[in-house]
Motif scaffolding. Structure first.
Motif: not given
Length: 127
Positions: A11-18
């Protein structure tokens, strides 16, 4: 009979750009210096012995001694002096004269009550 296809794609999970850590890689290379810890242990031996002598000093007033024991108890250090403290509390509890509490201030009575109750002695809260 219809065969249903199973979707095997992730599934497409949102990436976190920390943002990068403000600490950097400082804690990744931690080293423990045992010689420094041993120096701390040696430095604590003298104050421990001084406190033990104060607790066991027979010339110390019982009010002052119970106040000191209460401070050690509140600091969580009773395990260091458990035998000495138990002996002193037992001795003071057997010497207590309840008639002297009529002349004592509330702070002294509360310290005595707290110490005796904390160490398992039955100390009445009433008359």
């Amino acid at each position: 009979m219809a065969t249903s296809e199973v979707n095997t794609t992730e599934p497409a999970r949102p990436l976190a750009n920390f943002p990068p850590s403000t600490w950097g890689d400082h804690f990744l290379s931690f080293s423990l210096d045992n010689s420094q810890l041993e120096a701390y242990v040696k430095a604590m031996e003298q104050p421990k012995e001084q406190l033990r002598r104060l607790i066991l000093n027979p010339t110390t007033d019982s009010n002052e001694k119970l106040s000191m024991i209460y401070s050690v108890y509140r600091l969580g250090l009773t395990y260091l002096f458990s035998k000495d403290i138990d002996a002193q509390v037992y001795e003071i509890f057997n010497l207590v004269n309840l008639q002297t509490y009529h002349e004592a201030d509330l702070y002294t009575i509360s310290i005595h009550f707290q110490v005796f109750r904390s160490f398992g002695y039955r100390f009445s809260c009433g008359n």
